[in-house]
Design a protein around this motif. Structure first.
Motif, PDB file in Angstrom:
ATOM      1  N   VAL A   1       1.005  -1.057  -0.015  1.00  0.00           N
ATOM      2  CA  VAL A   1      -0.090  -0.174  -0.063  1.00  0.00           C
ATOM      3  C   VAL A   1       0.887   1.145  -0.021  1.00  0.00           C
ATOM      4  CG1 VAL A   1      -1.540   1.209   1.182  1.00  0.00           C
ATOM      5  CG2 VAL A   1      -1.942  -1.140   1.201  1.00  0.00           C
ATOM      6  N   GLN A   2       0.655   2.087  -0.994  1.00  0.00           N
ATOM      7  CA  GLN A   2       1.481   3.237  -1.102  1.00  0.00           C
ATOM      8  C   GLN A   2       0.601   4.555  -0.920  1.00  0.00           C
ATOM      9  OE1 GLN A   2       3.136   4.698  -4.674  1.00  0.00           O
ATOM     10  NE2 GLN A   2       5.074   5.578  -3.604  1.00  0.00           N
ATOM     11  N   ALA A   3       0.860   5.630   0.047  1.00  0.00           N
ATOM     12  CA  ALA A   3       0.292   6.647   0.234  1.00  0.00           C
ATOM     13  C   ALA A   3       0.954   7.945   0.217  1.00  0.00           C
ATOM     14  CB  ALA A   3      -0.533   6.719   1.660  1.00  0.00           C
ATOM     15  N   LEU A   4       0.557   8.693  -0.501  1.00  0.00           N
ATOM     16  CA  LEU A   4       1.362   9.921  -0.782  1.00  0.00           C
ATOM     17  C   LEU A   4       0.414  11.190  -0.918  1.00  0.00           C
ATOM     18  CD1 LEU A   4       0.943  10.740  -3.908  1.00  0.00           C
ATOM     19  CD2 LEU A   4       2.740   9.043  -4.414  1.00  0.00           C
ATOM     20  N   ALA A   5       1.112  12.424  -0.543  1.00  0.00           N
ATOM     21  CA  ALA A   5       0.354  13.641  -0.664  1.00  0.00           C
ATOM     22  C   ALA A   5       1.082  14.491  -1.375  1.00  0.00           C
ATOM     23  CB  ALA A   5       0.719  14.218   0.806  1.00  0.00           C
ATOM     24  N   VAL A   6       0.195  15.245  -2.176  1.00  0.00           N
ATOM     25  CA  VAL A   6       0.645  15.825  -3.444  1.00  0.00           C
ATOM     26  C   VAL A   6       0.111  17.507  -3.296  1.00  0.00           C
ATOM     27  CG1 VAL A   6       0.324  16.539  -5.765  1.00  0.00           C
ATOM     28  CG2 VAL A   6       0.707  14.206  -4.856  1.00  0.00           C
ATOM     29  N   ALA A   7       0.772  18.180  -3.377  1.00  0.00           N
ATOM     30  CA  ALA A   7       0.270  19.834  -3.316  1.00  0.00           C
ATOM     31  C   ALA A   7      -0.422  20.406  -4.293  1.00  0.00           C
ATOM     32  CB  ALA A   7       1.506  20.901  -3.131  1.00  0.00           C
ATOM     33  N   GLU A   8      -0.903  21.510  -4.568  1.00  0.00           N
ATOM     34  CA  GLU A   8      -1.915  21.920  -5.695  1.00  0.00           C
ATOM     35  C   GLU A   8      -1.084  22.125  -6.835  1.00  0.00           C
ATOM     36  OE1 GLU A   8      -5.618  25.000  -6.605  1.00  0.00           O
ATOM     37  OE2 GLU A   8      -4.464  25.150  -4.610  1.00  0.00           O
ATOM     38  N   ASP A   9       0.132  22.223  -6.793  1.00  0.00           N
ATOM     39  CA  ASP A   9       1.122  22.467  -8.049  1.00  0.00           C
ATOM     40  C   ASP A   9       1.824  21.178  -8.243  1.00  0.00           C
ATOM     41  OD1 ASP A   9       3.119  22.243  -5.930  1.00  0.00           O
ATOM     42  OD2 ASP A   9       4.165  24.219  -6.138  1.00  0.00           O
ATOM     43  N   GLY A  10       1.502  20.389  -7.883  1.00  0.00           N
ATOM     44  CA  GLY A  10       2.082  18.819  -8.080  1.00  0.00           C
ATOM     45  C   GLY A  10       3.299  18.430  -7.409  1.00  0.00           C
ATOM     46  N   HIS A  11       3.648  19.321  -6.577  1.00  0.00           N
ATOM     47  CA  HIS A  11       4.900  19.052  -5.662  1.00  0.00           C
ATOM     48  C   HIS A  11       4.512  17.756  -4.703  1.00  0.00           C
ATOM     49  CE1 HIS A  11       8.794  19.476  -3.579  1.00  0.00           C
ATOM     50  NE2 HIS A  11       7.988  19.557  -2.561  1.00  0.00           N
ATOM     51  N   LEU A  12       5.430  16.651  -4.822  1.00  0.00           N
ATOM     52  CA  LEU A  12       5.082  15.904  -3.740  1.00  0.00           C
ATOM     53  C   LEU A  12       5.709  15.996  -2.500  1.00  0.00           C
ATOM     54  CD1 LEU A  12       4.579  12.569  -3.348  1.00  0.00           C
ATOM     55  CD2 LEU A  12       6.857  12.049  -4.034  1.00  0.00           C
ATOM     56  N   LEU A  13       4.733  15.872  -1.488  1.00  0.00           N
ATOM     57  CA  LEU A  13       4.919  16.521  -0.002  1.00  0.00           C
ATOM     58  C   LEU A  13       5.355  15.357   0.765  1.00  0.00           C
ATOM     59  CD1 LEU A  13       1.846  18.848   0.402  1.00  0.00           C
ATOM     60  CD2 LEU A  13       4.314  19.424  -0.287  1.00  0.00           C
ATOM     61  N   ALA A  14       4.726  14.259   0.840  1.00  0.00           N
ATOM     62  CA  ALA A  14       5.312  13.147   1.430  1.00  0.00           C
ATOM     63  C   ALA A  14       4.833  11.675   0.719  1.00  0.00           C
ATOM     64  CB  ALA A  14       4.394  12.990   2.765  1.00  0.00           C
ATOM     65  N   SER A  15       5.403  10.732   1.132  1.00  0.00           N
ATOM     66  CA  SER A  15       5.269   9.439   0.608  1.00  0.00           C
ATOM     67  C   SER A  15       5.611   8.317   1.517  1.00  0.00           C
ATOM     68  CB  SER A  15       5.800   9.262  -0.632  1.00  0.00           C
ATOM     69  OG  SER A  15       5.848   8.011  -1.439  1.00  0.00           O
ATOM     70  N   THR A  16       4.811   7.257   1.523  1.00  0.00           N
ATOM     71  CA  THR A  16       5.286   6.009   2.295  1.00  0.00           C
ATOM     72  C   THR A  16       4.824   4.709   1.505  1.00  0.00           C
ATOM     73  OG1 THR A  16       5.284   5.177   4.493  1.00  0.00           O
ATOM     74  CG2 THR A  16       3.043   5.908   3.729  1.00  0.00           C
ATOM     75  N   LEU A  17       5.613   3.675   1.853  1.00  0.00           N
ATOM     76  CA  LEU A  17       4.813   2.176   1.373  1.00  0.00           C
ATOM     77  C   LEU A  17       4.916   1.605   2.445  1.00  0.00           C
ATOM     78  CD1 LEU A  17       4.497   0.565  -1.181  1.00  0.00           C
ATOM     79  CD2 LEU A  17       6.770   0.282  -1.307  1.00  0.00           C
ATOM     80  N   VAL A  18       3.881   0.698   2.612  1.00  0.00           N
ATOM     81  CA  VAL A  18       3.474  -0.546   3.716  1.00  0.00           C
ATOM     82  C   VAL A  18       3.356  -2.058   2.803  1.00  0.00           C
ATOM     83  CG1 VAL A  18       2.127  -1.239   5.541  1.00  0.00           C
ATOM     84  CG2 VAL A  18       2.458   1.199   5.374  1.00  0.00           C
TER      85      VAL A  18
END
Length: 473
Positions: free
Chosen positions: A21-38
């Motif tokens: 399971v991957q979860a990631l957070a993306v800002a409005e401009d497409g910038h990747l803010l955080a990501s993790t993989l379980v």
């Protein structure tokens, strides 16, 4: 970093390959803010083509992934969440919508005979969609469950199970995941005549919503467990391959993306549905109302990873003196053929890379005969892009600039779909890839090898006369 105005979160659940399971957070401009993989447990494969996974492991992994990815985010800025997952994973559920047995994975073949019948029962409908039902289509597994798991009260795809946990109530299936279960995106309905004939109860099937549709909101309990804000919109995602295409940036008509993972996937955007009499392409519905034609080859990237030493020597060697081609795994064979004996491992490696590029050129030539001309650059993403030589060969052979996209994870595409569900303007690409130009000096030799490759396939009956003619034009 600029002030955040809105963050969207994508959740990707992979049940094949390296399950996780991957979860990631993306800002409005497409910038990747955080990501993790379980990670998730490996699939369980047994005789008679059985391939299963334990769906009870999915939500704990999603919960853990969300806790990790939201830990350092301002909760008030999280604007939406969406889920993508491996297409074709089917789960029997009870009356509460909870898993009532193991998930049947996309390579489970228990539904093969049902799919053969379904192909005949819905022939006119599938023809209108340009769809060819393979033996492993999810529809057959649903019919198998209807016959063998009669205690079940329905079936769900992965995103509906995760969506129910997020919202606390049942959610609709997205149209992309529903396609191979027998949903007709052209008519906007389930193929009821096929399901009825296969004794699949209509009540077994979930409601269907278009991708990027808001399905519900995060419940109070889930908010407390995951770090998501209460009442955060939960948006319909798409299949992993569609989400990967969106992540790469192919979101407007004429744009195509090649996804280089365990399989080779070529997908793009057209304004109209593209019927393919050969059944090579299938069409998903674009969130903006266009169409997403695409196809899959069982060409994998494994032979081209961690080969920097061979890549350097093969680049200096120049075009190979032989052609490599491989029988499709779908035939039960995986034998490699060569038109001559390779001089050494470097020439064999170079020939294999060229052969992989030939498969892509063949796919693009197939699009050409259907009247589709992708507009450059050709976007690409996935583990296979780690081989710069392979990317260079692909550009040289196709004559297209290959743009290596900065993002390609399906979860990233899910985050963009979440944004499309809550922001004006619909689905938007983020851009910013690295272009790789063709090497003009090598084009004549590579084209000659490509024609030899196609001639070998034609002589074996693997491509028809019309496609062979297109490849030599």
């Amino acid at each position: 970093m600029s002030t955040l105005t809105s963050i969207t979160i994508g959740i990707g659940v992979a049940t094949l390959g390296a399950p996780g399971v991957q979860a990631l957070a993306v800002a409005e401009d497409g910038h990747l803010l955080a990501s993790t993989l379980v990670p998730l447990p490996a699939p369980v494969r047994r005789g008679a083509g059985r391939s299963e996974h334990d769906p009870r492991t999915w939500w704990p992994a999603v919960e853990r992934a969300l806790c990790q990815v939201t830990a350092d985010l301002p909760r008030a800025e999280i604007g939406a969440v969406a889920v993508t997952a491996t297409s074709g994973t089917i789960v029997p559920v009870d009356r509460r919508g909870l898993a009532a047995g193991p998930a049947l994975l996309p390579d489970d073949r228990r539904g093969a005979e049902f799919n053969s019948r379904a192909a005949e029962l819905g022939a006119s409908r599938w023809a209108a969609l340009g769809l060819s039902l393979p033996p492993t289509a999810a529809l057959g597994r649903v019919a198998w469950l209807a016959e063998h798991a009669r205690e079940a009260a329905g079936i769900r795809h992965v995103p509906e199970l995760i969506g129910q946990q997020l919202t606390g109530s049942r959610v609709a299936a997205d149209a992309a995941n529903a396609l191979w279960t027998g949903y007709d995106p052209l008519a906007g309905e389930w193929a009821s005549e096929v399901h009825d004939a296969l004794a699949v109860p209509s009540k077994w099937l979930p409601e269907v919503a278009a991708p990027a549709t808001v399905l519900g909101t995060v419940s109070r309990t889930t908010a407390a467990l995951t770090g998501l804000p209460k009442n955060c919109p939960v948006v319909a995602g798409m299949t992993a391959s569609c989400a990967g295409q969106i992540a790469a940036g192919a979101v407007s008509p004429g744009r195509f993306a090649a996804l280089l993972g365990p399989t080779y996937v070529l997908k793009g955007v057209t304004e109209a549905l593209v019927p393919d009499p050969s059944g090579t392409l299938h069409n998903h519905r674009h969130p903006n109302g266009w169409w997403l034609p695409g196809g899959v080859s069982d060409l994998g990237t494994e032979p081209f990873l961690d080969t920097e030493r061979l890549d350097e020597a093969a680049a200096a060697r120049g075009p190979a003196e032989l052609v490599v081609y491989r029988e499709s795994r779908s035939t039960g064979e995986s034998r490699e053929h060569t038109t001559a004996e390779p001089a050494d491992e470097v020439e064999l490696h170079r020939a294999r890379l060229e052969s992989a590029a030939f498969v892509e050129r063949l796919a693009l030539d197939h699009l050409r005969r259907l009247g589709i001309e992708p507009t450059g650059p050709l976007l690409t993403t996935g583990p296979g892009t780690s081989s710069l030589l392979w990317t260079q060969l692909r550009a040289t052979l196709t004559g297209l600039v290959i743009e290596v996209a900065p993002h390609g994870d399906p979860a990233y595409g899910a985050a963009l779909l979440a944004a499309a569900g809550v922001r004006p303007g619909g689905l938007r690409a983020t851009g910013g890839g690295t272009p790789v130009e063709p090497v003009v000096a090598e084009q004549p030799a590579l084209s000659a090898n490509y024609h030899r490759f196609c001639r070998e396939l034609h002589d074996r009956g693997w491509i028809d006369d019309e496609l062979h003619a297109v490849t030599t034009s």
